[in-house]
Scaffold this active site. Sequence first.
Site, mmCIF file in Angstrom:
data_model
loop_
_atom_site.group_PDB
_atom_site.id
_atom_site.type_symbol
_atom_site.label_atom_id
_atom_site.label_comp_id
_atom_site.label_asym_id
_atom_site.label_seq_id
_atom_site.Cartn_x
_atom_site.Cartn_y
_atom_site.Cartn_z
ATOM 1 N N THR A 137 0.696 -1.212 0.109
ATOM 2 C CA THR A 137 0.222 0.123 -0.022
ATOM 3 C C THR A 137 0.981 1.382 0.023
ATOM 4 O O THR A 137 1.955 1.361 0.711
ATOM 5 C CB THR A 137 -0.706 -0.068 1.264
ATOM 6 O OG1 THR A 137 -1.708 -1.173 1.112
ATOM 7 C CG2 THR A 137 -1.520 1.247 1.425
ATOM 8 N N GLY A 186 2.620 -2.210 8.712
ATOM 9 C CA GLY A 186 2.962 -3.026 10.015
ATOM 10 C C GLY A 186 4.104 -3.297 10.190
ATOM 11 O O GLY A 186 4.770 -4.145 9.270
ATOM 12 N N GLU A 222 -5.851 -4.993 3.942
ATOM 13 C CA GLU A 222 -5.897 -6.191 3.187
ATOM 14 C C GLU A 222 -6.881 -5.995 2.134
ATOM 15 O O GLU A 222 -7.470 -6.967 1.591
ATOM 16 C CB GLU A 222 -5.708 -7.697 3.777
ATOM 17 C CG GLU A 222 -4.629 -7.806 4.709
ATOM 18 C CD GLU A 222 -3.290 -7.987 3.999
ATOM 19 O OE1 GLU A 222 -3.275 -8.383 2.556
ATOM 20 O OE2 GLU A 222 -2.418 -8.152 4.420
#
Length: 765
Positions: free
Chosen positions: A159, A198, A535
């Site tokens: 992303t 993350g 996701e």
Amino acid sequence: MAPPEEGSDVLVLPDPPRGPLHAARARASFCWKELALFLEGEDVLRFKNAVFSALESDPLFAHPRGSDLSVEKYQELNFLRCKRIFEYDFLPMEDVLGSPWRIRVLVECLGMYDWSLATKFFLHLLTFGSTIYSSGSERHFKYIPKIFSLEIFGCFALTELSHGSNTKAIRTTAHYDPTTEEFILHSPDFEAAKFWVGNMGKTATHTVLFAQLYTPGGQCHGLHPFVVQIRDPKTLLPMPGVMVGNIGKKLGQNGLDNGFALFHKVRIPRQDLLNRTGDVTPEGAYVSSFKDVRQRFGASLGSLSAGRVSIVGMAVTNLKLAVSIALRFSATRRQFGPTGEEEVPVLEYQMQQWRLLPYLAATYALDHFSKSLFLDMEKLQHGLLGNDQSATQAELGREIHALASAGKSLASWTAQRGLQILSLPFCVTPGQLPASLCLSPICDGGVCTAQVPAKEGRPPRRESAPLKRSGSGRAPLRGPCRAACEAVAAVRTVVSLSAALGAAPFPSQRRPCHVVTVNRLGELRNDNDPNCTYEGDNNVLLQQTSNYLLSLLERRGPGGPRVESPLKTVDFLESYPNILGRRFTGPSPEDCWDSSAALAAYEWLVCYLLRESYQKLNREKQSGSSDFEARNNCQVFVWGRHRSLALAFLEFTVARRFHEHTHQPHVPPPLRAVLGRLSALYTLWSLSQHTALLYRGGYFSGEQAGKVIENTILALCAQLKDDAVALVDVIAPPDFILDSPIGRADGELYKNLWTAVLQGSRVLE
């Protein structure tokens, strides 16, 4: 550091402590230990016990988990805990491939303790590590031991700040330089920064980076993954040309360091391209074993389906925790009762059963689906590792993509609905039930009336008390309202799944109070919300599932191929015209108890929504619109049906798989009745949310059909009420892991809550 032994000397299923819940457990129609062994198996139960015991006995994992700390301290503690999990060696390298079920179970165990920890572990070992293993080749296997030893720490960077769902438009580039045999990674501007990643914020040293691959001459070959070092493992300082940082505090999972990264002409070796789907020769020629560009693109993003499959399990775990807290509370919290007699547990009220027990059934059904989808994904991964490029493998990938996309949406939204905190005051609705079941501030003529259950031979009785309005228009706690909310609830904030649990401050404070915090429900809500967006946003993912179903209908036709798939989830569409001709035949409530009638209704519903979506989209195209314009012009009403289509298809798949599992021949006879009721309740409860469509399409006619569904749901809830606590014992973790005073296994509700409140910081100031 070795984990606790899993051998025969470990008691697999210890008895719960005796207390107020003992009587509720004694009313169960089955043995909860037998059901746990049937659903999980002894190996899984022993492994869970080993993990839970290690966490409880290790001072590093002592409560509080970390949400009370500053973000910096929480993230530091979370990394130390993640490191300790690797030291315990719960997942030896050989077990990741040899016993993949351990991956799923370990993530569930860690998530029950703290999702910040589970997600950190998962992103490093599975998202980062498994992507290298499945998307790379032998030259990349050197990274695997370093991942397990924590010599490097990883993340997954797809992303970007300006692009997420539209992965084909990712703007980070990787230009190949044949003179040095290197790729040059570059972010053209800040909008191309990798974002929300993350582990990237503070701790990651390496990342799997997705970038557009260019060969000499300027030809773009699409999105490809690369292994890229972003920090020095010894100093954690950024590598030259890399700008990396932390995005800051979030609504949930603040122990996880989400970050961003920009790349300025960063050079990496040619060999760091993960080359299972495509490679570049030293001279700069692009080579791939995939002839179909779309198939290659799908294979390169296969790790996204694996991530979505895992999120299904994460959402189900949140449901397990919330349902456990809610039902144990409801079985011990007593309010009202016939005059002169003992107060009754709030679970005895029909409203409380109707609100909670369908979520219990959903937890069991979605848990089975999550496990079966994990096995399906494992089958797909084996094919990818074996370089299987057959038509069956490609179709399996499409089918799993559709199931994972809609499955993530359904599971995360179901958990979100269950956990959602509503900003409404508490009082008792006229003619409804006490014990904080009301969501309306309006009472009958200023009198709050609460109907208590009828005893045999005695009509229901109402208790009334006048209500005075505060200046804000909200009712303060008076009479039965106060009785409904005392000790555990004030007036402002309520969790919909566990409305009876809702502790909140007085209206003027407008913020969650300590009781909500110690009961963990608000934290679970915040930690679950990201499951709906990362996701892939749920609404976008549902369109992908609908597109898959529409493509099957387009292929079907005179002389066309049969509608069938490797997992057989869509094989029923081969009978599409015949199914559309069916109508509800008006069975009695008893006929609905084995799910068959509801499953038949679901088949019709999916076919109806598929036909409606297909016809409306085609009419738009025939009017002269391009494919993009047609889909855009249909987004609200047609795509609204697409959304219903995808959800109905997935609900049907979940219900059918759970029905088949609970009705298989080797189900122990003592468990068949309770499993059958859970299956029927989930199927009918889910179907009832589509009642309007069933009437509009003509499958239902007259009022009897709707009444049968409603009456059967209520009857099943009444049947499952006495089994609820035992069903919770099957899915609930130990008290240390659950960490909710009102959800402890002993049922000492008030003592545990009082103790937790008094142990809070500065409570007497």
